[in-house]
Design an enzyme around this catalytic site. Sequence first.
Site, PDB file in Angstrom:
ATOM      1  N   GLN A  59       0.812  -1.030   0.106  1.00  0.00           N
ATOM      2  CA  GLN A  59       0.064   0.174  -0.016  1.00  0.00           C
ATOM      3  C   GLN A  59       0.792   1.115   0.048  1.00  0.00           C
ATOM      4  O   GLN A  59       1.876   1.398   0.911  1.00  0.00           O
ATOM      5  CB  GLN A  59      -0.949   0.024   1.230  1.00  0.00           C
ATOM      6  N   HIS A  64      -8.472   2.179  -0.216  1.00  0.00           N
ATOM      7  CA  HIS A  64      -9.112   2.118  -1.665  1.00  0.00           C
ATOM      8  C   HIS A  64      -8.904   0.555  -2.428  1.00  0.00           C
ATOM      9  O   HIS A  64      -8.198  -0.213  -1.802  1.00  0.00           O
ATOM     10  CB  HIS A  64      -8.285   2.960  -2.520  1.00  0.00           C
ATOM     11  N   HIS A  72      -8.762  -1.483  -5.513  1.00  0.00           N
ATOM     12  CA  HIS A  72      -8.574  -1.641  -7.084  1.00  0.00           C
ATOM     13  C   HIS A  72      -9.467  -2.423  -7.917  1.00  0.00           C
ATOM     14  O   HIS A  72      -9.553  -3.539  -7.338  1.00  0.00           O
ATOM     15  CB  HIS A  72      -7.041  -1.968  -7.226  1.00  0.00           C
TER      16      HIS A  72
HETATM   17  P1  AMP Z   1      -1.765   1.362  -3.392  1.00  0.00           P
HETATM   18  O1  AMP Z   1      -0.180   1.028  -4.116  1.00  0.00           O
HETATM   19  O2  AMP Z   1      -2.687   0.180  -3.360  1.00  0.00           O
HETATM   20  O3  AMP Z   1      -1.695   2.262  -2.433  1.00  0.00           O
HETATM   21  O4  AMP Z   1      -2.446   2.354  -4.589  1.00  0.00           O
HETATM   22  C1  AMP Z   1      -2.271   3.471  -4.831  1.00  0.00           C
HETATM   23  C2  AMP Z   1      -2.551   3.837  -6.210  1.00  0.00           C
HETATM   24  O5  AMP Z   1      -2.878   5.160  -6.313  1.00  0.00           O
HETATM   25  C3  AMP Z   1      -1.447   3.599  -7.354  1.00  0.00           C
HETATM   26  O6  AMP Z   1      -1.625   2.739  -8.247  1.00  0.00           O
HETATM   27  C4  AMP Z   1      -1.133   4.817  -7.859  1.00  0.00           C
HETATM   28  O7  AMP Z   1      -1.037   4.701  -9.250  1.00  0.00           O
HETATM   29  C5  AMP Z   1      -2.555   5.675  -7.672  1.00  0.00           C
HETATM   30  N1  AMP Z   1      -2.285   6.988  -7.445  1.00  0.00           N
HETATM   31  C6  AMP Z   1      -1.261   7.598  -7.095  1.00  0.00           C
HETATM   32  N2  AMP Z   1      -1.407   9.056  -7.229  1.00  0.00           N
HETATM   33  C7  AMP Z   1      -2.634   9.154  -7.996  1.00  0.00           C
HETATM   34  C8  AMP Z   1      -3.450  10.420  -8.401  1.00  0.00           C
HETATM   35  N3  AMP Z   1      -3.136  11.658  -8.175  1.00  0.00           N
HETATM   36  N4  AMP Z   1      -4.410  10.086  -9.169  1.00  0.00           N
HETATM   37  C9  AMP Z   1      -4.817   8.879  -9.591  1.00  0.00           C
HETATM   38  N5  AMP Z   1      -4.273   7.572  -8.990  1.00  0.00           N
HETATM   39  C10 AMP Z   1      -3.262   7.870  -8.242  1.00  0.00           C
END
Ligand code: AMP
Length: 116
Positions: free
Chosen positions: A95, A101, A103
């Site tokens: 994370q 969140h 996915h």
């Molecule tokens: P996680 O690694 O499960 O915490 O997922 C976080 C996700 O947020 C990653 O897949 C990123 O690509 C995505 N993310 C980070 N910043 C943004 C943003 N500004 N807009 C859309 N997605 C984002």
Amino acid sequence: MADKTIFSRIIDGEIPGTFVYQDEHCVAIRDIQPAAPVHVMVIPRKPIPSIAHLEPEDHALAGHLLMVVKKVAQQEGLAERGYRVVINVGDEGGQTVPHLHVHVMGGRQLTGHGTA
Ligand code: AMP
């Protein structure tokens, strides 16, 4: 607020995001670095850091997030094809954003598990 998460900033309109769904309790936005042709995240408006931080009062919200996953998958044309749902939790779970969140990934054949 200094420690507002990037997702709270998107939800509050402070930085841009591509919204595909919104309701009173959560939003769905497109991932900025998509791991599949369709990659959307369902995010509660309440900034719960992760599944590990869910409280009994979040019971209905947690269920609602999955119902919205279903709705968004239908909306994105994934329901018949199949798709992957991933929730990363904490450091070793990979994370990177400390705001719960979900996915939702699909639009191509996915293999293995855990990652797209
Ligand atoms: P996680 O690694 O499960 O915490 O997922 C976080 C996700 O947020 C990653 O897949 C990123 O690509 C995505 N993310 C980070 N910043 C943004 C943003 N500004 N807009 C859309 N997605 C984002």
